[in-house]
Design a protein around this motif. Structure first.
Motif, mmCIF file in Angstrom:
data_model
loop_
_atom_site.group_PDB
_atom_site.id
_atom_site.type_symbol
_atom_site.label_atom_id
_atom_site.label_comp_id
_atom_site.label_asym_id
_atom_site.label_seq_id
_atom_site.Cartn_x
_atom_site.Cartn_y
_atom_site.Cartn_z
ATOM 1 N N ARG A 51 -9.382 -32.188 -42.304
ATOM 2 C CA ARG A 51 -8.641 -32.890 -43.325
ATOM 3 C C ARG A 51 -9.086 -34.343 -43.375
ATOM 4 N NH1 ARG A 51 -4.957 -32.788 -47.851
ATOM 5 N NH2 ARG A 51 -4.623 -35.003 -48.139
ATOM 6 N N ARG B 141 -10.964 -32.894 -37.623
ATOM 7 C CA ARG B 141 -12.281 -32.363 -37.973
ATOM 8 C C ARG B 141 -12.614 -31.088 -37.200
ATOM 9 N NH1 ARG B 141 -15.979 -37.234 -37.851
ATOM 10 N NH2 ARG B 141 -14.213 -38.613 -37.674
ATOM 11 N N THR C 82 -11.791 -38.990 -41.751
ATOM 12 C CA THR C 82 -11.579 -37.610 -41.347
ATOM 13 C C THR C 82 -10.596 -37.607 -40.185
ATOM 14 O OG1 THR C 82 -13.826 -37.144 -42.020
ATOM 15 C CG2 THR C 82 -12.710 -35.469 -40.716
ATOM 16 N N VAL C 83 -9.381 -37.190 -40.469
ATOM 17 C CA VAL C 83 -8.318 -37.286 -39.472
ATOM 18 C C VAL C 83 -8.345 -36.077 -38.543
ATOM 19 C CG1 VAL C 83 -5.850 -37.631 -39.166
ATOM 20 C CG2 VAL C 83 -6.975 -38.565 -41.164
ATOM 21 N N SER D 66 -2.621 -29.526 -47.560
ATOM 22 C CA SER D 66 -3.682 -28.532 -47.577
ATOM 23 C C SER D 66 -4.920 -29.103 -46.903
ATOM 24 C CB SER D 66 -3.982 -28.111 -49.006
ATOM 25 O OG SER D 66 -4.041 -29.245 -49.823
#
Lengths: 237, 261, 218
Positions: free
Chosen positions: B22, B31, B28-29, B65
């Motif tokens: 996400r 990955r 990118t928190v 999501s």
């Protein structure tokens, strides 16, 4: 999208500026010197060469905002947010130009700068909607996905609303007895038509270039914001 | 295309994630997180602030999501009603209507989940969390600890198979923590994934841990992950030195094996 | 009982508990009607032609004012997320909030109509006029509810919401004001305005229902 962008980006930097320069010069020369003086309206009629193309291209810019908004919601790619914002900003600029040139033309021809004529009213509401869009988007940072989605939804509602606004305003003005304002709309002589065509090319290329520049600015702001977030993230982790 | 070749074990995996990623505002928190937590297992999710725990949990719960990757809970795909019915979420916030009473809160959520025999279940839960006598008061005037207890009742109202919790001990007194252990963390059969900072506490409930660092899984003693999604996990795990495992006790590590019932 | 009804009942209950907030929306509407009628009375002898405009600007402002607040707490307390976690479609949540807002606003509007009947000495409780009020209210509540739902996280949203909503509502305002005027016998022909109102309400409600699930995606 990436590949298309890579191919188009150099055009934005290298090809568009000279095109804009030439077309704008041609339009100014054409409008001020080459085109014949309109018999009834006089010199002020020359504003038409800016006014009419701006109005049409403005709709194009707002349409593109809606398209980019749909793409943002679909693809979740923040570059579409940058595109939507840029087009809206240029659209608002064009819309202001349209209202301003219209007002300058209106004073000598209609005797007033402003009247609640159907088309004027619609254009003003359009300006308000897209100023509101820009406001809604600007309450949060360049990479705030939620604010971007919010603004995108608003842009989509806005664009669907436009025809209904037009219809309603026209009904309102025509069903109401009002001093009818005649806009002389005879077939334009060929020279005028040619200058008008140049005007379209000039405003279209100017708008494209401005959107491109603004898009780059928004993208840069997004990158700065991403870097800042990354730094925060690293420091915290 | 989520599951071409996972035959017999599939039924026993309660939480499964593949390459879950996400991005948020250009960062990118989370990955490439792979997870395969067995049904009934109790997993502690560890990691520093900003390691991506909350985002990972929110993705698993279906609140946000993923940018890419897939997930499956109790065999249900993301976004399905089945998944929603299978999951209970104990979040940072109690997620309660402050202007409704505890009873009204639980009634409302029972109706959203179409809980059968709701009144009896609500009464049982309220009695268990010690709020039955205060069931008609406004939630707003309850203490932080009672908020948390009521939140626990809300999470369990539809009898979820999986509980996802973000720092569930926050605001609870020792008695409350004991309640949390009984009703969720140590309840047999319930699958739990809970982010926590309470290292002292996890030894009493967790059967394994997953540790995140900057959005990556750097340690995973919890699960069948290695067995089921070996290629990805094998690449991810050795890439990071095992510098982070200091606080995990031998008991926790040895409990791992029994994770799969 | 269906989740939709659960949301309606819950929102109405909350609206009742937070009646001070809704009361200020109603008080604002009342003050506005009083101020308009007083101010216009100073300027013109006959205030009745202004009545439709007075009523609808009042309704719209009260509606925008009220819609924002039903959502503020949901976002702050995380209950909106709790609803989204439940196995119910997003449209059921939206329909529930919409219906609750609609009921609350219809009550406020009913009070305004009573007040205006007294102040303006006009027969406002006719089927045509009540129909116009109902259709118009559905039309604007769907948009204000959608936009307030999304703006939960935004700072300064109480000011932003009217700026966003009111330009979009111009067709509704035109249809409703002229329709009300026609229903009061100030001009001839209610039908075209009701059609305009109906078209707007249809698209705004439909659009709001279609866009809400997209809007709450994270």
């Amino acid at each position: 999208m990436n590949q298309l962008l890579r191919r188009l980006e150099p055009l934005g930097w290298n090809v568009l500026p000279p095109v804009v320069g030439v077309a704008m010069t041609a339009m100014i020369v054409g409008a001020l010197a080459a085109a014949p003086r309109e018999i009834i309206e006089g010199e002020v009629q020359r504003l038409m060469y800016l006014h009419v193309p701006s109005a049409v291209i403005m709709y194009g810019a707002f349409g593109f905002t809606a398209f980019a908004s749909v793409m943002l919601l679909w693809k979740r790619d923040m570059r579409w947010d940058a595109a939507a914002r840029s087009a809206a900003l240029v659209g608002v600029f064009l819309c202001s130009m349209v209202l301003l040139s219209g007002a300058i033309w209106g004073k000598p021809i209609w005797g007033v700068y402003w009247t609640w004529d159907a088309r004027l009213t619609t254009t003003l509401i359009l300006l308000l909607i897209y100023v509101a869009y820009l406001l809604a988007r600007s309450v949060a940072g360049p990479l705030d996905e939620q604010a971007a989605r919010y603004a995108a939804i608003f842009a989509i509602i806005g664009v669907v609303d436009i025809p209904i606004i037009q219809m309603s305003v026209r009904w309102w003005r025509t069903l109401h007895p009002q001093p009818i304002i005649f806009r002389p709309n005879p077939a334009l002589p060929d020279e005028m038509l040619l200058v008008l065509l140049i005007g379209f090319i000039a405003v279209a290329s100017l708008a494209t270039w401005l959107i491109f520049l603004q898009w780059n600015t928004e993208r840069a702001a997004q990158r700065v914001s991403a870097l800042r977030a990354e730094v925060d993230h690293r420091e915290m982790a | 295309m989520s599951a071409p070749g996972e035959p017999p074990l599939a039924g026993e995996v309660a939480i499964r994630a593949r390459a879950l990623t996400r991005q948020y505002g250009g960062v990118t928190v989370v990955r490439g997180v792979d997870l395969a937590l067995p049904a009934g297992s109790k997993t502690a999710l560890l990691g520093a602030n900003g390691a991506g725990k909350t985002t990972l949990l929110a993705m698993l719960a279906g609140l946000i999501s993923p940018t890419s990757g897939s997930l499956e809970i109790a065999g249900y795909a993301r976004g399905s009603a089945g998944l929603r019915r299978a999951v209970g979420v104990l979040g940072h916030k109690p997620m309660l209507y402050e202007d409704l009473s505890p009873l009204e809160n639980l009634r409302f959520f029972a109706r959203l989940y179409r809980v059968s025999d709701a009144e009896a279940r609500i009464e049982a839960l309220l009695r268990q969390v010690g709020l039955w006598l205060r069931r008609h008061e406004r939630t707003a005037i309850l203490s932080r600890g009672y908020h948390q207890r009521l939140a626990l009742a809300r999470v369990l109202i539809h009898d979820p198979a999986v509980v996802i919790a973000d720092e569930p001990e926050t605001g609870l007194d020792p008695e409350g923590v004991a309640l949390l252990d009984d009703l969720a963390l140590r309840r047999p059969g319930l699958t739990v994934l809970a982010a926590t900072h309470r290292i002292d506490h996890i030894q009493s409930w967790a059967s394994g841990i997953v540790r995140l660092d900057r959005g990556r899984v750097v340690e995973d003693t919890s699960s069948l992950t290695t067995a089921l999604v070996a290629p990805e996990a094998a690449r991810a795990t050795p890439a990071t030195p095992a510098s982070s495992g200091a606080s995990v006790s031998p008991e926790t590590a040895s409990a791992t094996g029994e994770g799969a019932r | 009982m269906s989740p939709f009804l659960a949301v309606v009942e819950k929102d109405l209950r909350l609206a009742w508990r937070n009646r001070s907030g809704w009361a200020s929306a109603a008080a604002f509407a009342t003050i506005a009607v009083l101020t308009y009628s007083f101010a216009f009375d100073l300027a013109t002898g006959d205030v009745r032609p202004l009545l439709p405009g007075v009523l609808w600007t009042t309704f719209l402002f009260a509606g925008v004012f009220a819609a924002g607040q039903s959502f503020q707490d949901e976002v702050e307390d995380g209950t909106f997320e709790a609803m989204r976690l439940a196995p119910i479609p997003a449209t059921a949540i939206f329909a529930g909030k919409l219906t609750a807002n609609l009921i609350a606003l219809l009550i406020i509007e009913f009070a305004q109509l009573l007040l205006a009947t007294i102040l303006f000495d006009a027969g406002l409780f006719t089927p045509a006029l009540l129909g116009i009020v109902l259709i118009g209210t559905i039309g604007y509540v769907s948009l204000t509810t959608l936009l307030s739902t999304m703006g939960g996280h935004v700072r300064g949203r109480s000011v932003l919401l009217p700026v966003l909503v009111l330009p979009l509502l111009v067709p509704l305002l035109i249809g409703a004001v002229r329709g009300t005027g026609a229903a009061l016998g100030l001009e001839a022909g209610t039908a075209p305005w009701i059609v305009l109102l109906g078209v707007f309400t249809l698209w705004s409600t439909l659009g709001a229902f279609l866009l809400f699930p997209v809007a709450v995606e994270r």
